[in-house]
Each structure stands twice: as structure tokens, then as C-alpha cells.
Motif scaffolding. Structure first.
Motif, PDB file in Angstrom:
ATOM      1  N   UNK A  39      -7.379  51.351-104.006  1.00 19.89           N
ATOM      2  CA  UNK A  39      -6.705  51.535-102.883  1.00 19.89           C
ATOM      3  C   UNK A  39      -7.598  52.235-101.714  1.00 19.89           C
ATOM      4  N   UNK A  40      -7.650  51.477-100.527  1.00 17.79           N
ATOM      5  CA  UNK A  40      -8.476  52.026 -99.342  1.00 17.79           C
ATOM      6  C   UNK A  40      -7.543  53.185 -98.970  1.00 17.79           C
ATOM      7  N   UNK A  41      -8.141  54.245 -98.384  1.00 12.42           N
ATOM      8  CA  UNK A  41      -7.467  55.410 -97.823  1.00 12.42           C
ATOM      9  C   UNK A  41      -7.788  55.707 -96.445  1.00 12.42           C
ATOM     10  N   UNK A  42      -6.870  55.837 -95.441  1.00 13.58           N
ATOM     11  CA  UNK A  42      -7.242  56.389 -94.197  1.00 13.58           C
ATOM     12  C   UNK A  42      -7.681  57.792 -94.143  1.00 13.58           C
ATOM     13  N   UNK A  43      -8.940  58.299 -93.899  1.00 15.07           N
ATOM     14  CA  UNK A  43      -9.133  59.729 -93.958  1.00 15.07           C
ATOM     15  C   UNK A  43      -8.533  60.445 -92.615  1.00 15.07           C
ATOM     16  N   UNK A  44      -8.178  59.812 -91.555  1.00 21.65           N
ATOM     17  CA  UNK A  44      -7.833  60.370 -90.440  1.00 21.65           C
ATOM     18  C   UNK A  44      -9.051  60.932 -89.580  1.00 21.65           C
ATOM     19  N   UNK A  45      -9.906  60.562 -89.912  1.00 21.92           N
ATOM     20  CA  UNK A  45     -11.226  60.951 -89.213  1.00 21.92           C
ATOM     21  C   UNK A  45     -12.102  59.644 -89.368  1.00 21.92           C
TER      22      UNK A  45
END
Length: 469
Positions: A315-321
Motif C-alpha cells: 500500500x502506497x501512502x500519501x504523506x501529505x508533504x
């Protein structure tokens, strides 16, 4: 000259060194003390000679201990670990005799035993491989047959845990929670509906048609519960009206050893082989858990001492940065790749569900778990799973003085990480799981057969993780 000395002679020489060195130190101390008599008194000379003798003996003992530890104790410890890995973890390479070169004939003798064991194991493995090939062919035919039947099949043991599911069932289950062997059926379906159908089935001894309500009550499926000999049941779900992925691979996932076992709980006395493990790894924007973010989570499951093929999380995760270029250079995850990925709140819940009823395993677990604990409020979950760390397991099996990186462990246990998968979350999780599977029988051979015994032993080496982090 010294390379051909026997182990008994080498140890004898250590004791000779202690005797000769101590005698020499006493004589020197007496001579120095006698020389002080002229300048002071006899008492002062004897006291000075005594102090010199004590200090010299302590220094000599420390020096000889360092020599003994480096040339005898550590090589014996390493040789024992090498032998254990060949006896219980399937390692086939020769024993490193160079590291034990000062142990006389012990290392060559150990290498001979390991070679004989490897040859016997190879012959057995060839027979097993031939039989496995035949069984895989039969399994492929069965899988192809089930693929053409528009039903999803789940086999459940007497403890209401999943023992088998086919590809159609995997897609049905995945709409509710990650499909997992030995997971309780209540993780997917409403327990009340299941219990009602089960009571009716047990009372009549016949098949029962009912509506299998999803545990979130958002979905329902037409299902049939069929009794099985010896307890348990088969749940058949009509998949004609379920959105199945066209042409998707639909393998069987099963472990019939789970039919008579309850592996859904754990305590200190639980045997290691009865535990379920969720082995995971993360890739991040940096190395500071208090400020950096996760960009990828990879995980695989180990059930009954085996890695479950098909049960994995990537699972890829959007780090928000933005992801720093230096980090992307290591794990190859870019801003574009995570643009439409879920944030850690949603991705963390997915992994939490994947790891339900499991022992979480990681290499340097405090690092990865720190990111998850930091965001547990966003996930609205508690990370109260028991934890095992392969760094500490390595220290238990191979000695604290050895190198305990994942690469070193893989080399030691003959686990191959394809270069393209190194420093990807799933690739490192897979490698860690393979290392764990090889370590479990080695731990048992050391007498560490229960979860509590292993935890107690690993705590003795917890300083390694403090130094690592």
C-alpha cells in the motif's frame, strides 16, 4: 606454525601464559618492592609489591580473557549458530572455518557434519519436490474447475476460523476486510446471522440457506452453510451478482492443519508454531518518526510456520508533504506515485485489519511502530498487538556481537532479496518473513518453544535497539 595446533594445546597454552605471566609479575613486584625498602621501610616495600602484583595480575587476566574471548569463545558461539542454522533453517553453504581457525579440528569436523546433513537433506528435498509438483498440478486443475463455478467457497473450522478460501471468496472477503487464513468469520460477517444459521445446521444436519450480512451491514450475500464431518462447515456464497475482477487470478488459499487448531489467541504459553504473524515494513520520508511520514506499507502473513502466498499488503501512502529526493533515491517512491494514495489514517486502518489477531513482526520494530503509534488517533485504533523484532531474535540465535542488519541476516540464512525489491516495503517485509520462518525452528531447537520464553530472551538484548535508534 600455530595454525596446526590442536584446541586442547591452545587452551593449555592459555593457562601456561597465565602461570608464567603471573609468576613474572610477582617477581618483578618483589624486586621493585625490595628496591623501595632502602628508601622507606620493609612494610612499605611489601605493601607496594602486593599492590603491584594485584594490579598486574588483573591486567594480565583481562588481556588473556580478551584473547580467549576473541579466539575461542566467540568462534565457538558463531560455530554453534552456524550449525543450528544448517540443522534447522535449511542453510546449505559450508560452515565458515576461517572464523574458527583457532579451534583446531572442531570447525572442519562441524563442516563435515553439515555437508553430510546437506546431502541427505538435498536427496529428501528432491523427492519432496517431485511429489509437490504432482500435487501442484492437481491443485491447478482444481483451481481451474472452481474458477468456472460462480460461487465463492470458504471452509471454516469448529472455532469459526477460515481454513480455506478460493479466489472468488477472496474478492468477496476483500470487500469487507483483508482476506486472511485463520481469521474469525466475525471479522467479515454479522456474528448473529452466522450463529443462527449454524444452530439450524447443527440441529437438522442439513444445508442451510441464509443471508450473510456483512459485519458493517452495508452488504449482504446469498449464502449456503454446509456441515462438514468432524465439525466446522463450508460457506458457499452465490457470486453471480458480486463484482468480481474479470480474468483475475483465483488461486486456492488453504491450510488444512488449521481444521483442528485454534490459532486466534495468544499468551505466554502459546507455542511459536501456533501463532499467526503479520510481518511488515515501511518506507518513509526520512528517519525521524516524530516528524517524518510513511509513504509505503508492505506486509505478509505467516500462518502455521509458513508464509501464506497471496496474503500480502502493498500500500502506497500519501504523506501529505513532498518526499525528499534523497529518500526517493532509496525507496523509489515519488510524489506522483502517492498523489492519489490514501493518507496514513486510512492506510493504517487497512494494515491494522490485516494484522488483526496476529503478532506483529518487523526488523527494528520500534522505528516502524513509532510512526503508527503517532497517528493512532487519526486511525481510531489501538496498536496493542504483541511485537517480535528480528534484530533481537538474531541476537538470541547468533550472539549480540554479530551484525544484525537485514542484509546480514539474509546472507546468514540464505534468503535472497531481488535487487529491485530491496528497500521497498513489500520486498523487505517478504525478506523479513522468510528470515522469521527460518528462525522459528532454530528457536525451538534452543528450547525456546513458547512466545513467553522468546520474549524473555529477547528482552536481554533490548539495548541493541536503543543503540540502533
Amino acid at each position: 606454525m600455530f595454525a596446526n595446533l590442536s584446541l586442547r594445546l591452545r587452551i593449555f597454552l592459555f593457562f601456561c601464559l597465565i602461570a608464567i605471566g603471573s609468576t613474572g609479575l610477582v617477581l618483578i613486584a618483589l624486586w621493585v618492592g625490595h628496591a623501595r625498602v632502602a628508601a622507606s621501610s620493609v612494610t612499605d616495600g611489601f605493601i607496594f609489591a602486593g599492590i603491584l602484583s594485584i594490579l598486574g595480575t588483573v591486567a594480565l587476566t583481562a588481556g588473556i580473557w580478551l584473547l580467549f574471548d576473541e579466539n575461542v569463545a566467540k568462534p565457538i558461539e558463531k560455530l554453534a549458530a552456524d550449525m543450528r542454522s544448517r540443522a534447522h533453517a535449511g542453510v546449505a553453504t559450508k560452515v565458515d572455518t576461517e572464523a574458527a581457525r583457532y579451534l583446531g579440528d572442531l570447525a572442519p569436523a562441524a563442516n563435515a557434519v553439515a555437508s553430510a546433513l546437506s546431502e541427505t537433506t538435498l536427496q529428501t528435498a528432491q523427492k519432496v519436490a517431485a511429489e509437490t509438483e504432482r500435487l501442484n498440478a492437481e491443485k491447478a486443475r482444481l483451481t481451474a474447475l472452481l474458477t468456472e463455478i460462480p460461487v465463492a467457497t470458504i471452509l471454516v473450522n469448529i472455532h469459526d476460523q477460515i481454513v480455506l478460501y478460493d479466489g472468488q471468496a477472496a474478492e468477496v472477503l476483500s470487500q469487507l476486510a483483508p482476506p486472511r487464513l485463520n481469521a474469525p468469520m466475525s471479522d467479515y460477517f454479522d456474528p448473529a446471522a452466522l450463529s443462527s444459521a449454524k444452530r439450524k445446521m447443527q440441529k437438522t444436519g442439513k444445508d442451510v440457506d441464509f443471508t450473510a450480512q456483512g459485519n458493517t451491514h452495508d452488504q449482504s450475500f446469498d449464502a449456503r452453510m454446509k456441515p462438514m464431518d468432524g465439525g466446522g462447515y463450508m460457506l458457499v456464497i452465490n457470486a453471480e451478482h458480486v463484482n468480481l475482477t474479470p480474468d483475475a487470478a483465483r488461486p486456492l488459499v488453504y491450510d488444512f492443519d488449521l481444521m483442528d487448531r485454534n490459532t486466534g489467541s495468544w499468551d505466554a504459553d502459546t507455542p511459536l508454531g501456533d501463532l499467526t504473524y503479520a510481518v511488515f515494513d515501511t518506507e518513509t520520508t526520512g528517519l525521524l518518526p516524530h516528524k517524518d511520514e510513511i509513504v509505503q506499507i508492505g506486509a505478509v502473513r505467516v500462518v502455521n510456520g509458513r508464509i501464506v502466498a497471496g496474503e500480502r499488503l502493498d500500500q502506497l501512502v500519501n504523506p501529505g508533504c513532498p518526499i525528499p529526493p534523497a529518500s526517493t533515491k532509496v525507496h523509489h517512491v515519488t510524489d506522483a506515485m502517492v498523489q492519489n494514495a490514501p493518507d496514513i489514517g486510512k492506510a493504517g486502518v487497512l494494515f491494522h485489519s490485516f494484522a488483526s489477531n496476529s503478532v506483529i513482526v518487523a526488523h527494528n520494530a520500534p522505528f516502524d511502530m513509532a510512526f503508527l503509534h503517532r497517528h493512532k488517533a487519526r486511525m481510531d485504533v489501538e496498536w496493542d498487538h504483541p511485537i517480535l523484532d528480528t534484530v533481537l531474535l538474531s541476537a538470541v540465535l547468533f550472539g549480540a556481537s554479530q551484525t544484525h542488519t537485514l542484509d546480514a541476516l539474509c546472507d546468514r540464512l540464505e534468503v535472497t532479496i531481488p535487487p529491485e525489491l530491496r528497500h521497498t516495503a513489500l520486498g523487505d517485509a517478504q525478506a523479513t518473513a522468510e528470515v522469521l520462518v527460518r528462525m522459528l525452528p532454530m528457536l525451538a531447537a534452543r528450547g525456546l518453544t513458547t512466545f513467553g520464553a522468546v520474549l524473555t530472551e529477547t528482552r536481554r538484548h533490548s539495548r541493541l535497539l536503543e543503540d540502533l535508534n
